[in-house]
Write an enzyme that holds these catalytic residues in place. Structure first.
Site, PDB file in Angstrom:
ATOM      1  N   GLN A  52      28.960  62.994  49.932  1.00  0.00           N
ATOM      2  CA  GLN A  52      27.574  63.433  50.857  1.00  0.00           C
ATOM      3  C   GLN A  52      29.221  63.942  52.055  1.00  0.00           C
ATOM      4  OE1 GLN A  52      26.183  59.320  52.800  1.00  0.00           O
ATOM      5  NE2 GLN A  52      24.439  59.835  50.944  1.00  0.00           N
ATOM      6  N   THR A  83      16.936  54.414  48.696  1.00  0.00           N
ATOM      7  CA  THR A  83      17.610  55.193  49.583  1.00  0.00           C
ATOM      8  C   THR A  83      17.794  57.301  49.954  1.00  0.00           C
ATOM      9  OG1 THR A  83      19.575  56.714  50.787  1.00  0.00           O
ATOM     10  CG2 THR A  83      19.591  56.196  48.365  1.00  0.00           C
ATOM     11  N   CYS A 196      14.257  57.202  56.599  1.00  0.00           N
ATOM     12  CA  CYS A 196      15.459  55.855  56.066  1.00  0.00           C
ATOM     13  C   CYS A 196      15.817  55.072  55.650  1.00  0.00           C
ATOM     14  CB  CYS A 196      17.248  57.216  57.043  1.00  0.00           C
ATOM     15  SG  CYS A 196      18.501  55.545  56.926  1.00  0.00           S
ATOM     16  N   THR A 197      15.989  54.223  54.689  1.00  0.00           N
ATOM     17  CA  THR A 197      15.402  52.713  54.182  1.00  0.00           C
ATOM     18  C   THR A 197      15.967  51.548  55.259  1.00  0.00           C
ATOM     19  OG1 THR A 197      17.375  52.739  52.280  1.00  0.00           O
ATOM     20  CG2 THR A 197      15.318  53.258  51.710  1.00  0.00           C
ATOM     21  N   GLU A 198      17.013  52.012  55.441  1.00  0.00           N
ATOM     22  CA  GLU A 198      16.980  51.613  56.990  1.00  0.00           C
ATOM     23  C   GLU A 198      16.461  51.212  58.216  1.00  0.00           C
ATOM     24  OE1 GLU A 198      20.605  51.548  54.067  1.00  0.00           O
ATOM     25  OE2 GLU A 198      19.601  53.281  55.676  1.00  0.00           O
TER      26      GLU A 198
END
Length: 240
Positions: A52, A83, A196-198
């Site tokens: 990234q 994600t 965002c998956t967090e």
């Protein structure tokens, strides 16, 4: 029951949430001690982060495509990229397999439209907020997703990578995120995407200044719908 394939580890903090949500939903729908049929490949996140930072999305796409193919070969009937950011390479991943890759952006857009929302604030990594793929796909779904101003985008990105992905949940960071949502509300946002998956680790989508849509929960619910042949979720966390 169809087998769900999870491309996880990005980060493992949110992959654990997927695993729990999916299994809880299957148990609730089927009763007794039923759980989901899952094949999980958890990658080393640092390698993906390095790609990234270097802008090597081509290599990242090849890597995740290979992982998806492995899940298909192991019997998965679908694949989920666990994600939001890596949906930048979702087309590459889909081209590597013959099973559907359930897309978190489309599923989130469907949930927003079902709730009558049109102008959601997107909270996510800098890559997701700035590369255009997310807002463009939302636009194709008839939605106008907005992103925070540059300084606030930096705050959200840093909270995700420096804290949430490392298992750190800080009250002061929660307050900063809530402040960003408050500003968007004033500017006309009608909802907020936990993109965002967090982020679900620090923000409760049901306790925000705007109606919240947790992409992790929405994505997990879509996987369970697929696995159980379109059964309607009754799980309070997973209900769209």
């Amino acid at each position: 029951m169809k087998t769900i394939g999870l491309i996880g580890g990005m980060s493992f903090e949110s992959t654990a949430v997927y695993y729990r949500m999916i299994n809880e939903a299957v148990r609730e729908r089927r009763g007794a001690l039923h759980s989901a049929e899952i094949v999980l490949h958890s990658v080393d996140f640092q390698g993906i982060v390095d790609m990234q930072k270097a802008g090597r999305w081509d290599l990242a796409g090849e890597r995740l495509g290979s992982v998806a193919k492995g899940l298909e070969n192991a019997g998965a009937g679908c694949a989920l990229i666990c994600t939001n950011t890596m949906h930048l390479v979702a087309d590459t991943v889909q081209s590597a397999v013959n099973v559907p890759v359930i897309n978190i952006i489309d599923e989130t857009a469907n949930a927003l439209k079902a709730a009558g929302k049109q102008r959601p604030l997107l909270l996510a990594t800098r890559y997701t907020m700035e590369h255009g793929f997310y807002t463009e796909q939302m636009a194709r779904n008839g939605l106008c997703a907005i992103v925070p101003e540059a300084d606030d985008r930096a705050i959200v990105h840093d909270v995700i990578f420096q804290e949430l992905c490392a298992g750190r949940i800080l009250d002061e960071s929660r307050d900063r995120l809530l402040g960003i949502i408050e500003k968007a509300k004033i500017d006309g946002a009608d909802s907020v995407i936990l993109g965002c998956t967090e982020i679900c680790l620090i923000l409760d989508p049901d306790n925000l200044p705007l109606p919240g849509f947790d992409s992790t929960a929405i994505h997990a619910a879509a996987a369970v719908d697929f696995a159980l042949g379109g059964a309607i979720s009754t799980h309070p966390t997973l209900a769209a």
